[in-house]
Scaffold this motif. Structure first.
Motif, PDB file in Angstrom:
ATOM      1  N   ILE A 192     -10.971  81.619 -26.124  1.00 33.07           N
ATOM      2  CA  ILE A 192     -12.311  82.231 -26.203  1.00 33.07           C
ATOM      3  C   ILE A 192     -12.823  82.171 -27.641  1.00 33.07           C
ATOM      4  N   LEU A 193     -11.945  82.501 -28.582  1.00 28.60           N
ATOM      5  CA  LEU A 193     -12.328  82.527 -29.997  1.00 28.60           C
ATOM      6  C   LEU A 193     -12.751  81.145 -30.483  1.00 28.60           C
TER       7      LEU A 193
ATOM      8  N   LEU B  50     -16.156  80.188 -28.922  1.00 26.84           N
ATOM      9  CA  LEU B  50     -17.267  80.971 -29.499  1.00 26.84           C
ATOM     10  C   LEU B  50     -17.557  80.537 -30.936  1.00 26.84           C
ATOM     11  N   LEU B  51     -16.503  80.325 -31.716  1.00 27.33           N
ATOM     12  CA  LEU B  51     -16.668  79.924 -33.117  1.00 27.33           C
ATOM     13  C   LEU B  51     -17.339  78.559 -33.205  1.00 27.33           C
TER      14      LEU B  51
ATOM     15  N   ALA C  97     -20.980  78.929 -32.280  1.00 26.09           N
ATOM     16  CA  ALA C  97     -21.732  79.595 -33.351  1.00 26.09           C
ATOM     17  C   ALA C  97     -22.013  78.630 -34.495  1.00 26.09           C
ATOM     18  N   ILE C  98     -21.018  77.857 -34.890  1.00 28.76           N
ATOM     19  CA  ILE C  98     -21.186  76.920 -36.004  1.00 28.76           C
ATOM     20  C   ILE C  98     -22.174  75.819 -35.620  1.00 28.76           C
TER      21      ILE C  98
END
Lengths: 129, 170
Positions: A13-14, A17-18, A21-22
């Motif tokens: 998940i991290l 999401l990261l 976002a980037i």
């Protein structure tokens, strides 16, 4: 659930999401131009138009106008503008406000978030109602 | 995954002291770190409290929210505050049986990364879909900073402070 399984799920998940976002941040900052640029800001107040040619390294309209002394420091910090080029738009008095146009279209964000490029023209119009 | 049932018991004296103390610490830490945008200890303290005290952590959460409401003018932010911190407590309640420093570090990082998006929900109702989406996009660089700082804080502080809190609550 085993802690290891939870860690794997959270890691996935991290990472997703990261990455998202980037990527989104980079795509939407593509409009930002660094370096020296010249823009034109036309302030229209009660039928009178005044052109201001601004030479700046700023990336956003708010910053460029602040450097050109067209806006007040406290309003620049808040992002909420009532005074442009010394002229006040008083919403409480007569529902007056400053409307920003980019290429004839109303801007979809505030001046502090409006990116500028060399040769851009902006119109800031005193508007009632 | 079995859901941990929130406790319906009132806090004990020790727990009440801890909850009040942490509510105060959360308020003070927010003011002290105000100069560093998107770096906060509130999420970490909420995770720590929820891990040790379960749903009782909501007492500290809402004392913190009430104090913020008293200190700062009402706005969209207050509506988000009413649910975003409670959501973190709920997530911790779901995983606390299996979770330690690594899981909470990841949770804390994910929370920081999604904080802006979760807080933007009122914006969709207030300004429409476009306004809500632009709110999220503008906040993403800050969310990235928020997530990194949350992760570092949790990784460094969870184990020692968890031990200390458990000792006090015994």
């Amino acid at each position: 659930m085993q802690p290891k399984k939870l860690i794997v799920i959270l890691s996935a998940i991290l990472v997703v999401l990261l990455a998202a976002a980037i990527i989104i941040t980079n795509v939407f900052s593509a409009d930002i131009q660094k370096g020296n640029k010249t823009i034109t800001v036309t302030v229209v107040y009660e039928g009178e138009a005044k052109d201001h040619k601004i030479n700046t390294n700023a990336e956003f309209l708010g910053q460029a106008m602040f450097e050109a002394n067209l806006i007040e420091e406290d309003e620049y910090k808040s992002g909420y503008y009532t005074i442009i080029d010394g002229k006040k738009a008083d919403w409480d008095k007569n529902e007056a406000w400053w409307c920003v146009f980019v290429d004839g279209q109303m801007a979809d964000c505030g001046m502090n978030d409006l990116p500028i490029k060399d040769g851009d023209s902006f119109e800031i119009k005193y508007t009632l109602g | 995954m079995k859901l941990n049932t929130p406790s319906v018991k009132l806090p004990t004296l020790r727990e009440t002291i801890m909850l009040a103390l942490f509510a105060a610490i959360m308020c003070v830490s927010k003011e002290v770190l105000a100069a560093l945008p998107n770096i906060e200890l509130v999420s970490f303290f909420i995770i720590l409290l929820a891990h040790n005290l379960g749903a009782k952590a909501l007492w500290s959460v809402y004392i913190f929210v009430a104090v913020q409401g008293a200190l700062y003018p009402f706005g969209e932010w207050f509506i988000s505050y009413l649910y975003v911190w409670a959501l973190l407590v709920v997530v911790v309640l779901l995983v606390r049986r299996y979770a330690g420093t690594v899981v909470y570090t990841m949770l804390s990082t994910i929370f920081g990364l999604t904080f802006g998006t979760v807080c933007s929900i009122p914006s969709f109702f207030i300004g429409g879909f476009g306004y809500g989406v632009s709110w999220i996009i503008k906040g993403l660089p800050f969310d990235i900073v928020h997530s990194i700082s949350n992760g570092i804080v949790c990784l460094l502080l969870f184990t020692p402070l968890d031990k200390t809190l458990k000792r006090f609550l015994k």
